[in-house]
Scaffold this motif. Structure first.
Motif, PDB file in Angstrom:
ATOM      1  N   MET A 164       0.827  -1.208   0.000  1.00 46.67           N
ATOM      2  CA  MET A 164       0.000   0.000   0.000  1.00 46.67           C
ATOM      3  C   MET A 164       0.863   1.260   0.000  1.00 46.67           C
ATOM      4  O   MET A 164       0.505   2.279  -0.601  1.00 46.67           O
ATOM      5  N   GLY A 165       2.017   1.170   0.676  1.00 48.74           N
ATOM      6  CA  GLY A 165       2.907   2.319   0.736  1.00 48.74           C
ATOM      7  C   GLY A 165       3.426   2.736  -0.627  1.00 48.74           C
ATOM      8  O   GLY A 165       3.662   3.921  -0.877  1.00 48.74           O
ATOM      9  N   LEU A 166       3.598   1.780  -1.517  1.00 49.61           N
ATOM     10  CA  LEU A 166       4.076   2.088  -2.863  1.00 49.61           C
ATOM     11  C   LEU A 166       3.119   3.013  -3.597  1.00 49.61           C
ATOM     12  O   LEU A 166       3.536   3.810  -4.446  1.00 49.61           O
ATOM     13  N   LEU A 167       1.838   2.914  -3.265  1.00 51.27           N
ATOM     14  CA  LEU A 167       0.846   3.795  -3.887  1.00 51.27           C
ATOM     15  C   LEU A 167       1.033   5.241  -3.447  1.00 51.27           C
ATOM     16  O   LEU A 167       0.567   6.178  -4.119  1.00 51.27           O
ATOM     17  N   PHE A 168       1.701   5.422  -2.297  1.00 46.24           N
ATOM     18  CA  PHE A 168       1.923   6.763  -1.758  1.00 46.24           C
ATOM     19  C   PHE A 168       3.392   7.176  -1.838  1.00 46.24           C
ATOM     20  O   PHE A 168       3.820   8.127  -1.188  1.00 46.24           O
ATOM     21  N   GLY A 169       4.158   6.433  -2.618  1.00 42.53           N
ATOM     22  CA  GLY A 169       5.542   6.820  -2.866  1.00 42.53           C
ATOM     23  C   GLY A 169       6.544   6.409  -1.820  1.00 42.53           C
ATOM     24  O   GLY A 169       7.613   7.027  -1.707  1.00 42.53           O
ATOM     25  N   THR A 170       6.246   5.381  -1.017  1.00 42.97           N
ATOM     26  CA  THR A 170       7.211   4.918  -0.025  1.00 42.97           C
ATOM     27  C   THR A 170       7.207   3.393   0.027  1.00 42.97           C
ATOM     28  O   THR A 170       6.166   2.759  -0.139  1.00 42.97           O
TER      29      THR A 170
END
Length: 231
Positions: A164-170
């Motif tokens: 899920m973090g990849l969706l927010f750039g992390t």
């Protein structure tokens, strides 16, 4: 004792158990939030000597009180807050919003039948949404908090957080979990403020202190709310 002139009757709305749990949740929730904000250094204040230890202890007390409150809600109040009433609650909120814009209010469905000694409708329908919002936010803040405290037992949570973090750039799963924990805290605080405001406007705050409230009386002929609780 029923008030014939005013068409209302004094009813014990909240037991001592419910009131104790409610105010315990409020107090521990505020302490937990303040200690958490101190740990996060969000506003630069220092209220507690050991904010970390206090935050952990209050979190578990808060969770315990919520568990007791949930038990009571399911055992005693289920027909008023069950998920099948959510559409009715949404409809009520929309109607109330329209009425508020026009400078009025929708009719209060709460009523009590003194002959049967039971509520026809016990809560303002919008409270159904508030209750389930609390449940969702409590679950999120609880899971994220435990995941940060015991990461070795929450591998699946970290895996989901990484994706899920990849969706927010992390790709930092811990940072995502911590950020979600903080965001949920602010949402929780917002709902609490709205809940306190609504309790004041709809006259239920005093009953959470004394336990009693004067409820509108209905006869058998006037029995029933806009949406039956058991329908």
């Amino acid at each position: 004792m029923e008030c014939k002139k005013c068409g209302s009757v004094a009813v014990e709305r909240h037991s001592k158990f419910v009131r104790s749990c409610h105010w315990g949740i409020v107090v521990t929730g505020i302490i937990t939030a303040l200690s958490g904000m101190q740990l996060s250094k969000l506003f630069g204040f220092t209220l507690f000597d050991d904010a970390y230890a206090l935050h952990i202890r209050m979190s578990f007390v808060f969770a315990g009180l919520w568990t007791l409150f949930m038990y009571f809600s399911i055992a005693e109040e289920w027909k008023w807050i069950k998920p099948s009433r959510i559409p009715y609650s949404i409809k009520f909120v929309l109607e109330e919003a329209v009425a508020w814009i026009k400078g009025g209010h929708v009719g209060d469905p709460r009523a009590y039948d003194p002959r049967r000694r039971e509520y026809v409708e016990k809560i303002i329908p919008s409270q159904v949404l508030v209750f389930w919002t609390y449940v969702l936010l409590t679950a999120i803040i609880g899971i994220t908090g435990l995941a940060m405290l015991y990461p070795e037992y929450f591998g699946p949570v970290y895996s989901a957080a990484e994706k899920m973090g990849l969706l927010f750039g992390t790709d930092n799963s811990y940072a995502f979990i911590r950020g979600l924990h903080r965001l949920t805290m602010f949402l929780y605080a917002t709902v609490m403020i709205m809940h306190a405001y609504a309790a004041t406007i709809f006259g239920t705050l005093s009953s959470m202190i004394s336990g009693y409230r004067r409820e509108k009386v209905v006869s058998d002929s006037g029995r029933g709310s806009r949406e039956p609780a058991d329908g």
